[in-house]
Design an enzyme around this catalytic site. Structure first.
Site, mmCIF file in Angstrom:
data_model
loop_
_atom_site.group_PDB
_atom_site.id
_atom_site.type_symbol
_atom_site.label_atom_id
_atom_site.label_comp_id
_atom_site.label_asym_id
_atom_site.label_seq_id
_atom_site.Cartn_x
_atom_site.Cartn_y
_atom_site.Cartn_z
ATOM 1 N N ARG A 31 19.920 78.689 45.994
ATOM 2 C CA ARG A 31 20.014 79.348 44.685
ATOM 3 C C ARG A 31 18.769 78.105 44.036
ATOM 4 O O ARG A 31 18.978 76.971 44.230
ATOM 5 C CB ARG A 31 20.908 79.316 44.190
ATOM 6 N N CYS A 52 26.425 43.070 21.785
ATOM 7 C CA CYS A 52 26.062 42.868 23.110
ATOM 8 C C CYS A 52 26.161 41.537 23.594
ATOM 9 O O CYS A 52 25.214 40.585 23.009
ATOM 10 C CB CYS A 52 24.537 43.543 23.267
ATOM 11 N N CYS A 55 22.187 40.267 24.839
ATOM 12 C CA CYS A 55 21.060 40.069 23.756
ATOM 13 C C CYS A 55 20.894 38.810 23.360
ATOM 14 O O CYS A 55 21.836 37.961 23.391
ATOM 15 C CB CYS A 55 21.570 40.937 22.518
ATOM 16 N N ASN A 77 27.267 34.711 36.208
ATOM 17 C CA ASN A 77 28.227 35.708 35.504
ATOM 18 C C ASN A 77 29.520 35.009 35.201
ATOM 19 O O ASN A 77 30.289 34.361 35.975
ATOM 20 C CB ASN A 77 28.505 36.670 36.562
ATOM 21 N N ASN A 155 22.881 48.383 38.752
ATOM 22 C CA ASN A 155 23.726 49.182 38.566
ATOM 23 C C ASN A 155 23.472 49.869 37.179
ATOM 24 O O ASN A 155 23.546 49.147 35.963
ATOM 25 C CB ASN A 155 25.204 48.517 38.322
ATOM 26 N N GLY A 161 29.438 53.166 36.127
ATOM 27 C CA GLY A 161 30.404 52.060 35.815
ATOM 28 C C GLY A 161 29.672 50.783 34.874
ATOM 29 O O GLY A 161 30.278 49.859 34.886
ATOM 30 N N SER A 163 28.719 49.426 31.970
ATOM 31 C CA SER A 163 29.436 49.616 30.328
ATOM 32 C C SER A 163 28.071 49.117 29.411
ATOM 33 O O SER A 163 28.263 49.741 28.420
ATOM 34 C CB SER A 163 30.339 49.275 30.234
ATOM 35 N N HIS A 168 19.464 45.052 32.568
ATOM 36 C CA HIS A 168 20.074 43.882 33.447
ATOM 37 C C HIS A 168 20.261 44.087 34.807
ATOM 38 O O HIS A 168 20.850 45.354 35.251
ATOM 39 C CB HIS A 168 21.263 43.087 32.854
ATOM 40 N N GLN A 170 22.102 42.245 38.873
ATOM 41 C CA GLN A 170 22.971 41.268 39.232
ATOM 42 C C GLN A 170 22.571 40.671 40.522
ATOM 43 O O GLN A 170 21.544 41.264 41.304
ATOM 44 C CB GLN A 170 24.309 41.605 39.400
ATOM 45 N N HIS A 283 17.113 44.697 50.216
ATOM 46 C CA HIS A 283 17.643 44.032 51.284
ATOM 47 C C HIS A 283 16.620 43.156 51.836
ATOM 48 O O HIS A 283 15.178 43.540 52.057
ATOM 49 C CB HIS A 283 17.835 45.078 52.372
ATOM 50 N N LYS A 313 26.929 64.390 42.265
ATOM 51 C CA LYS A 313 27.611 64.647 43.480
ATOM 52 C C LYS A 313 28.838 63.481 43.858
ATOM 53 O O LYS A 313 28.813 62.242 43.322
ATOM 54 C CB LYS A 313 26.625 63.739 44.511
HETATM 55 ZN ZN LIG Z 1 18.555 48.350 53.323
HETATM 56 ZN ZN LIG Z 2 21.781 43.817 24.617
#
Ligand SMILES: [Zn+2]
Ligand SMILES: [Zn+2]
Length: 352
Positions: A31, A52, A55, A77, A155, A161, A163, A168, A170, A283, A313
């Site tokens: 489709r 934030c 910031c 962190n 992320n 997830g 927020s 930024h 990690q 990696h 998905k």
């Molecule tokens: Zn890889």
């Molecule tokens: Zn900010």
């Protein structure tokens, strides 16, 4: 079965990097549904958010005030998943209760002082600062005696997830190799022993020949949808030259990486005209003091979106219990990512 049959018949594909399989069901995606766009507003339009914690000049939960940084800013962190000063612990009972302590460091990399940007909305010189920060962190963390793995990732988006829309990423650096890197290291090592070349170098050469799954490229990097992709619009970013880590990039290659990251994220945003969510990460060779000629630098983009800005998905049912499955083929996904305009759908405004 020929390559041409892959477009119509159910089959499974082998991922030589992880030695896992993915089930492909192309007959279920006949489709037409490309082009469903919802024109969602950006997550934020505030260049500076006083609430934030990323910031410039704001105070974080730890009580530390961020400097008035102008390009990138990297810090430990405040809610690190691993700590450098972890006591040694080893539990082993009948091979059924096994646990080891894990020491490490978790860093946060602010890509830009601007709260409202994403990689897709940053310029190549701005992204070059991010690349430089990654290189420096990989080198510094990787040089520490007990660090064997430096995982750089981002992320992006509430759907993943994340927020805080502030751009930024990690870096988690730790004593032992995580599962995914371990799988690749074994496959890359075996391949090199057999063929005296790198698995990804040979794979890239084949993909450049076949052209079917290429998305975009510059002089030093190629973005493609891997033959064995699991996520609908998963991509693999591979360096043309065989490098084992970001620290081996020369000046021109660092800028080329900034350029391809911009092109990649713009194409993603353009696909469903939204700020495209994903998990991406590099990696690189283990930082165990050994040379790793088998290792070929690359990045994975794992975006969850399936057919619009809001339909994602799910990895459920057979996928949790059996193996991952996809409907749209890697070839079709690559075609769609190739077909979107190269310029961002929001007229890019000056970041200055
Ligand atoms: Zn890889
Ligand atoms: Zn900010």
């Amino acid at each position: 079965m020929n390559f041409s049959d892959l477009a119509t018949h159910p089959h499974r594909r082998f991922n030589p990097m992880t030695r896992e399989w993915v089930l492909v069901s192309p007959h279920r995606s006949q489709r037409p549904w490309q082009g469903q766009v919802e024109d969602l507003p950006p997550e934020t339009q505030m260049a500076f958010d006083p609430a934030c914690y990323l910031c410039p000049g704001n105070v974080r939960a730890s009580g530390t005030r961020n400097p008035a940084y102008a390009e990138t800013f990297v810090f430990d962190n405040d809610f690190a998943a691993m700590k450098p000063d972890t006591p040694t612990l080893e539990i082993q009972e009948k091979g059924l209760f096994v646990a080891h302590s894990e020491a490490g460091r978790c860093r946060v990399v602010c890509f830009s002082p601007r709260h409202d940007l994403t990689m897709a909305r940053m310029s190549v010189p701005e992204l070059r600062h991010v690349v430089d920060a990654w290189v420096e962190e990989f080198h510094d963390l990787g040089s520490q005696p007990h660090i064997r793995s430096v995982q750089i990732f981002e992320n992006r988006g509430a759907m993943m997830g994340c927020s805080n829309p502030h751009p930024h990423g990690q870096i988690w650096a730790n004593e032992t190799l995580p599962n995914e890197l371990t799988k690749e290291l074994i496959a890359f090592g075996d391949y090199r022993r057999l063929h005296d070349s790198t698995l990804l170098g040979d794979y890239l050469a084949l993909e450049l020949e076949k052209q079917e799954r290429l998305v975009c490229a510059n002089d030093h990097f190629v973005l493609l949808v891997p033959f064995w992709a699991v996520w609908p619009f998963e991509t693999l970013l591979v360096s043309r030259r065989c490098l084992s880590g970001l620290d081996e990039l020369n000046d021109e290659e660092r800028t080329a990486l900034a350029d391809i990251l911009r092109r990649t994220t713009i194409r993603y945003d353009n696909l469903f005209r939204t700020s495209f969510p994903y998990t991406m990460g590099f990696h690189q060779r283990p930082t165990d003091g050994q040379a790793h000629p088998e290792f070929h630098l690359h990045a994975h983009f794992y975006p969850p979106l399936l057919r619009s800005a809001t339909v994602k998905k799910f990895m459920v049912g057979y996928e949790m219990l059996g193996m991952p499955q996809r409907d749209i083929t890697a070839e079709t996904a690559a075609q769609w990512l190739r077909d979107v305009p190269a310029e961002h759908y929001l007229d890019r405004l000056s970041t200055k």
